[in-house]
Motif scaffolding. Structure first.
Motif, PDB file in Angstrom:
ATOM      1  N   ARG A  29      37.381  38.313  99.239  1.00  0.00           N
ATOM      2  CA  ARG A  29      36.328  38.406 100.262  1.00  0.00           C
ATOM      3  C   ARG A  29      36.047  39.867 100.608  1.00  0.00           C
ATOM      4  N   LYS A  30      37.092  40.669 100.686  1.00  0.00           N
ATOM      5  CA  LYS A  30      36.910  42.098 100.964  1.00  0.00           C
ATOM      6  C   LYS A  30      36.143  42.770  99.823  1.00  0.00           C
ATOM      7  N   GLY A  31      36.481  42.381  98.602  1.00  0.00           N
ATOM      8  CA  GLY A  31      35.763  42.923  97.443  1.00  0.00           C
ATOM      9  C   GLY A  31      34.299  42.528  97.457  1.00  0.00           C
ATOM     10  N   ASN A  32      34.026  41.263  97.827  1.00  0.00           N
ATOM     11  CA  ASN A  32      32.639  40.798  97.911  1.00  0.00           C
ATOM     12  C   ASN A  32      31.838  41.600  98.938  1.00  0.00           C
ATOM     13  N   SER A  33      32.486  41.885 100.057  1.00  0.00           N
ATOM     14  CA  SER A  33      31.813  42.648 101.104  1.00  0.00           C
ATOM     15  C   SER A  33      31.463  44.048 100.611  1.00  0.00           C
ATOM     16  N   ALA A  34      32.419  44.692  99.933  1.00  0.00           N
ATOM     17  CA  ALA A  34      32.177  46.042  99.405  1.00  0.00           C
ATOM     18  C   ALA A  34      31.106  46.014  98.319  1.00  0.00           C
ATOM     19  N   PHE A  35      31.151  44.979  97.480  1.00  0.00           N
ATOM     20  CA  PHE A  35      30.177  44.895  96.386  1.00  0.00           C
ATOM     21  C   PHE A  35      28.765  44.689  96.931  1.00  0.00           C
ATOM     22  N   GLN A  36      28.613  43.790  97.891  1.00  0.00           N
ATOM     23  CA  GLN A  36      27.293  43.526  98.477  1.00  0.00           C
ATOM     24  C   GLN A  36      26.744  44.765  99.174  1.00  0.00           C
ATOM     25  N   GLN A  37      27.616  45.483  99.851  1.00  0.00           N
ATOM     26  CA  GLN A  37      27.188  46.713 100.509  1.00  0.00           C
ATOM     27  C   GLN A  37      26.769  47.751  99.472  1.00  0.00           C
ATOM     28  N   ALA A  38      27.520  47.823  98.391  1.00  0.00           N
ATOM     29  CA  ALA A  38      27.193  48.754  97.310  1.00  0.00           C
ATOM     30  C   ALA A  38      25.835  48.421  96.690  1.00  0.00           C
ATOM     31  N   GLU A  39      25.561  47.135  96.514  1.00  0.00           N
ATOM     32  CA  GLU A  39      24.288  46.712  95.939  1.00  0.00           C
ATOM     33  C   GLU A  39      23.121  47.124  96.841  1.00  0.00           C
ATOM     34  N   ASN A  56      13.726  63.192  98.318  1.00  0.00           N
ATOM     35  CA  ASN A  56      14.111  61.815  97.989  1.00  0.00           C
ATOM     36  C   ASN A  56      15.137  61.771  96.858  1.00  0.00           C
ATOM     37  N   THR A  57      14.963  62.672  95.911  1.00  0.00           N
ATOM     38  CA  THR A  57      15.917  62.725  94.801  1.00  0.00           C
ATOM     39  C   THR A  57      17.307  63.099  95.299  1.00  0.00           C
ATOM     40  N   ARG A  58      17.367  64.079  96.200  1.00  0.00           N
ATOM     41  CA  ARG A  58      18.661  64.486  96.754  1.00  0.00           C
ATOM     42  C   ARG A  58      19.292  63.345  97.550  1.00  0.00           C
ATOM     43  N   LEU A  59      18.507  62.681  98.363  1.00  0.00           N
ATOM     44  CA  LEU A  59      19.019  61.554  99.146  1.00  0.00           C
ATOM     45  C   LEU A  59      19.477  60.404  98.241  1.00  0.00           C
ATOM     46  N   ALA A  60      18.708  60.182  97.174  1.00  0.00           N
ATOM     47  CA  ALA A  60      19.064  59.116  96.231  1.00  0.00           C
ATOM     48  C   ALA A  60      20.408  59.403  95.571  1.00  0.00           C
ATOM     49  N   ASN A  61      20.621  60.647  95.183  1.00  0.00           N
ATOM     50  CA  ASN A  61      21.893  61.009  94.544  1.00  0.00           C
ATOM     51  C   ASN A  61      23.072  60.784  95.488  1.00  0.00           C
ATOM     52  N   GLU A  62      22.859  61.107  96.762  1.00  0.00           N
ATOM     53  CA  GLU A  62      23.920  60.878  97.740  1.00  0.00           C
ATOM     54  C   GLU A  62      24.226  59.390  97.879  1.00  0.00           C
ATOM     55  N   LYS A  63      23.175  58.566  97.869  1.00  0.00           N
ATOM     56  CA  LYS A  63      23.374  57.118  97.983  1.00  0.00           C
ATOM     57  C   LYS A  63      24.026  56.537  96.726  1.00  0.00           C
ATOM     58  N   PHE A  64      23.665  57.082  95.573  1.00  0.00           N
ATOM     59  CA  PHE A  64      24.314  56.630  94.330  1.00  0.00           C
ATOM     60  C   PHE A  64      25.818  56.914  94.381  1.00  0.00           C
ATOM     61  N   LYS A  65      26.187  58.073  94.920  1.00  0.00           N
ATOM     62  CA  LYS A  65      27.605  58.409  95.041  1.00  0.00           C
ATOM     63  C   LYS A  65      28.300  57.464  96.015  1.00  0.00           C
ATOM     64  N   GLU A  66      27.602  57.148  97.115  1.00  0.00           N
ATOM     65  CA  GLU A  66      28.152  56.215  98.097  1.00  0.00           C
ATOM     66  C   GLU A  66      28.346  54.835  97.475  1.00  0.00           C
ATOM     67  N   ALA A  67      27.371  54.400  96.700  1.00  0.00           N
ATOM     68  CA  ALA A  67      27.464  53.095  96.040  1.00  0.00           C
ATOM     69  C   ALA A  67      28.601  53.080  95.032  1.00  0.00           C
ATOM     70  N   ALA A  68      28.759  54.176  94.296  1.00  0.00           N
ATOM     71  CA  ALA A  68      29.828  54.248  93.301  1.00  0.00           C
ATOM     72  C   ALA A  68      31.196  54.095  93.958  1.00  0.00           C
ATOM     73  N   LYS A  69      31.358  54.706  95.132  1.00  0.00           N
ATOM     74  CA  LYS A  69      32.628  54.590  95.861  1.00  0.00           C
ATOM     75  C   LYS A  69      32.853  53.142  96.310  1.00  0.00           C
ATOM     76  N   LEU A  70      31.800  52.479  96.760  1.00  0.00           N
ATOM     77  CA  LEU A  70      31.921  51.088  97.190  1.00  0.00           C
ATOM     78  C   LEU A  70      32.242  50.165  96.016  1.00  0.00           C
ATOM     79  N   TYR A  71      31.630  50.417  94.860  1.00  0.00           N
ATOM     80  CA  TYR A  71      31.936  49.618  93.667  1.00  0.00           C
ATOM     81  C   TYR A  71      33.402  49.801  93.276  1.00  0.00           C
ATOM     82  N   GLN A  72      33.884  51.023  93.428  1.00  0.00           N
ATOM     83  CA  GLN A  72      35.286  51.281  93.108  1.00  0.00           C
ATOM     84  C   GLN A  72      36.209  50.549  94.086  1.00  0.00           C
ATOM     85  N   ASP A  73      35.839  50.540  95.371  1.00  0.00           N
ATOM     86  CA  ASP A  73      36.621  49.800  96.369  1.00  0.00           C
ATOM     87  C   ASP A  73      36.615  48.307  96.044  1.00  0.00           C
ATOM     88  N   ALA A  74      35.458  47.805  95.626  1.00  0.00           N
ATOM     89  CA  ALA A  74      35.358  46.387  95.266  1.00  0.00           C
ATOM     90  C   ALA A  74      36.262  46.076  94.077  1.00  0.00           C
TER      91      ALA A  74
END
Length: 266
Positions: A29-39, A56-74
């Motif tokens: 369930r914790k993994g699902n939460s992290a994965f959904q947030q990452a998506e 927008n490109t700079r902001l997008a790169n920051e969000k991609f990094k944030e998503a990558a961390k969440l996918y790793q947590d998942a």
């Protein structure tokens, strides 16, 4: 008999329901939460990319990094979800999704393949697993294996439009890959042929140089022999002239009535 059969079904359902520990289910369930947030974060990043612009490109790169961390947590949570129950299909499938999002396509593919090949799994889940296994292979440009995976997915879900589309796309990519490989091979063959011609030409040039050098040496030797012969003829001619001159002198002295002086060897 009906009562026994009912009890067997109930017992089987109870075992499957409790095959995972409470900690494993909590981890999933914790993994699902992290994965959904990452998506969600990833989707926001994609929208920023579509808008374009430096900010927008700079902001997008920051969000991609944030998503990558969440996918790793998942991923970490899903692995904990299989700490005891190694074949927990739900955790394994979600783990494969998190690996895929991290572009770990080979690992993701192995997980999808395992789920797809377990015939006791739900037919729909197996079809999705084969589909995503094909996607993982597609990312690795393994088009032949990718096509086989999509075909297996369609055997389980014949009307899946996404799988049909991906199958045709993979076929086109395989044809393109084969053409490129053939072109590369043709280019390599042409290069090898040209290299062979160049080597042959270089060898021919070297042979010509050596042949020319041998001819020059032979000409020099011949000229030397001719010069030696000419020098010898000139020397012989001088000696002959000298003898003739001495003979004439002797004849002149004899005509004068005198005898030629005889040198004495005292």
């Amino acid at each position: 008999m009906k009562r026994v059969f009912f009890l067997c079904l109930t017992l089987t359902g109870f075992i499957l329901l409790n095959a995972q520990t409470i900690d494993e289910l909590a981890a999933v369930r914790k993994g699902n939460s992290a994965f959904q947030q990452a998506e969600k974060v990833r989707a926001d990043a994609m929208q920023l990319v579509e808008k374009g612009g430096e900010v927008n490109t700079r902001l997008a790169n920051e969000k991609f990094k944030e998503a990558a961390k969440l996918y790793q947590d998942a991923e970490i949570s899903y692995r904990k979800g299989m700490a005891t129950t190694k074949n927990f299909s739900k955790a394994n499938y979600n783990l494969a999704n998190s690996l895929y999002r991290q572009e770990k396509y080979e690992d993701a593919g192995n997980s999808f393949k395992y789920i797809a090949e377990q015939k006791e799994n739900d037919k729909s889940l197996r079809a999705k697993a084969y589909h995503n296994y094909g996607n993982s292979l597609l990312k690795q440009e393994k088009y032949k294996e990718c096509i086989d995976a999509y075909k297996n997915a369609l055997k389980l879900s014949p009307n899946d439009k996404d799988t049909k589309y991906n199958l045709e796309y993979a076929r086109k990519k395989m044809i393109q890959q084969q053409q490129e490989q053939q072109q590369n091979q043709d280019n390599k063959d042409d290069k090898d042929n040209q290299d062979n011609k160049d080597q042959q030409q270089q060898q021919q040039n070297q042979d010509n140089k050596e042949e020319q050098k041998d001819k020059q040496e032979q000409q020099q030797q011949q000229q030397q022999r001719q010069q030696q012969q000419q020098d010898k003829r000139q020397l012989d001619a001088l000696q002959q002239n000298e003898r003739q001159t001495q003979q004439k002198v002797a004849e002149e002295e004899m005509k004068k009535g005198g005898k030629a002086k005889q040198e004495k060897d005292w």
